[in-house]
Motif scaffolding. Structure first.
Motif, short mmCIF file in Angstrom:
data_model
loop_
_atom_site.label_atom_id
_atom_site.label_comp_id
_atom_site.label_asym_id
_atom_site.label_seq_id
_atom_site.Cartn_x
_atom_site.Cartn_y
_atom_site.Cartn_z
N ILE A 49 -8.90 -31.33 30.38
CA ILE A 49 -9.61 -31.00 29.37
C ILE A 49 -11.24 -31.19 29.90
O ILE A 49 -12.08 -31.27 28.97
CB ILE A 49 -9.25 -31.62 28.12
CG1 ILE A 49 -9.51 -33.07 27.89
CG2 ILE A 49 -7.84 -31.11 27.61
CD1 ILE A 49 -9.32 -33.78 26.76
N VAL A 87 -12.81 -29.40 23.14
CA VAL A 87 -11.61 -29.36 22.40
C VAL A 87 -11.90 -29.79 21.30
O VAL A 87 -12.11 -31.19 20.83
CB VAL A 87 -10.52 -30.35 23.23
CG1 VAL A 87 -9.24 -30.28 22.34
CG2 VAL A 87 -10.23 -29.67 24.61
N LEU A 134 -6.18 -30.57 18.35
CA LEU A 134 -5.10 -30.94 19.26
C LEU A 134 -3.73 -30.65 18.10
O LEU A 134 -3.89 -31.07 17.08
CB LEU A 134 -5.23 -32.42 19.61
CG LEU A 134 -3.87 -33.06 19.94
CD1 LEU A 134 -3.43 -32.29 21.22
CD2 LEU A 134 -4.20 -34.59 19.95
N VAL A 137 -7.54 -37.24 23.87
CA VAL A 137 -8.30 -36.23 23.40
C VAL A 137 -9.37 -36.80 22.35
O VAL A 137 -10.50 -36.44 22.15
CB VAL A 137 -7.57 -35.20 22.40
CG1 VAL A 137 -8.44 -34.44 21.90
CG2 VAL A 137 -6.48 -34.45 23.41
#
Length: 317
Positions: free
Chosen positions: A129, A134, A137, A177
């Motif tokens: 990523i 992003v 999730l 993330v």
């Protein structure tokens, strides 16, 4: 000077108090029902594009994960798909590109969540990523036993895989993330739980699966408190039966209370960013309400008999 009430006055007072309490209780019930109707049918979905232009979905080549990927793509969100099978990832990616030609980008990350260590998973996700915005999730990847069984019957390799996929992988993917979401101070994390860990008092012959899903609920509750003031919405969605490969092992197919993955995904998307714990599909919430009115002993007996029958059928094959 003293005041006293006659027996008749006292009875009137008790009657008025009881009526008042009954009225208040009725009002609370009506308010809860109206809120449920609003949330289930009329509340608008959030603009998911505001979280970011990319969404990462684990377990994205089958069932709920695949349906969620298509639903997100329909909203114009680019996708990072995580799966263990290169051929399935490529096939799913091509399906999405073909259906939404020129509207979304799709990237695949091949990871076998049952075999890699947590830190390895985290590093692979971070590399995959890098440079992407992003904003969402969805920890959907999940694994169940081949069929209902007692704990001592579960093979050690299966037991370890259940824990790794259902708990460890979600934890490490989330950790990978989070830094990007924290940097821009916004994001949404959705962990797919299970009614087996919350809607019923126990889930016999599915002990490890239900226990790992209970972890996902607590994991979500804690994260939501840690990060809600930093712009990150964390949610655990708790579906009951959905017509996927996992449920078909119990000989259950799509029905009124068992929606298809596509039906569930539409309800799921509408809930993102709201309650910390939720049951998106409205008939699941009705079913949950009814289940909780039954005695625990009756539910435990019924589930054990149901799952044990399924176990015996599979063992006879």
């Amino acid at each position: 000077m003293t005041f006293s009430r006659s027996p008749m006055e006292f009875q009137d007072f008790i009657l008025i108090a009881a009526c008042s309490l009954g009225f208040i209780s009725l009002c609370k019930t009506c308010i809860r029902f109206l809120k449920w109707v609003w949330v289930s049918f009329f509340r608008p979905a959030k603009n998911l594009n505001e979280y970011g232009s990319w969404a990462l979905v684990t377990g994205s080549t089958d069932g709920i994960g695949k349906a969620l990927a298509f639903e997100l793509a329909s909203k114009g969100i680019n996708l990072v798909l995580v799966g263990r099978s290169p051929s399935k990832l490529e096939a799913t990616s091509n399906e999405i590109r073909e259906m939404f030609a020129g509207k979304v980008d799709v990237k695949g990350i091949v990871i076998d969540l049952a075999k890699f260590s947590g830190e390895k998973i985290s590093n692979m996700v971070e590399d995959g990523i890098k440079g992407l915005d992003v904003g969402i999730l969805i920890n959907n990847a999940g694994m169940g036993s081949p069929y209902p069984m007692f704990l001592h019957e579960v093979e050690s390799e299966v037991l370890e895989s259940l824990v790794r996929v259902n708990m460890d992988a979600a934890t490490w993917v989330t950790r990978a993330v989070l830094p990007g979401m924290l940097q821009k101070k916004k994001g949404a994390i959705v962990n797919i739980g299970s009614g087996s860990s919350m809607a019923v008092p126990a889930f016999p012959l599915g002990t490890i699966y239900a226990s790992t899903k209970a972890y996902m609920a607590m994991f979500s509750r804690c994260l939501s408190l840690e990060y809600e003031k930093r712009g990150i919405d964390v949610q655990c969605q708790v579906p009951l039966f959905v017509a996927t490969k996992l449920i078909r092992r119990l000989n259950d197919t799509a029905s009124l209370f068992t929606p298809t993955a596509e039906m569930y995904s539409k309800a799921s998307i509408r809930c993102i960013g709201y309650e910390h714990i939720c049951t998106p599909y409205w008939l699941h919430s009705v079913q949950w309400f009814l289940i909780q009115r039954l005695p625990d002993a009756l539910l435990n007996w019924y589930l054990f008999e149901l799952l044990n029958k399924s176990r015996k059928r599979r063992m006879e094959k």
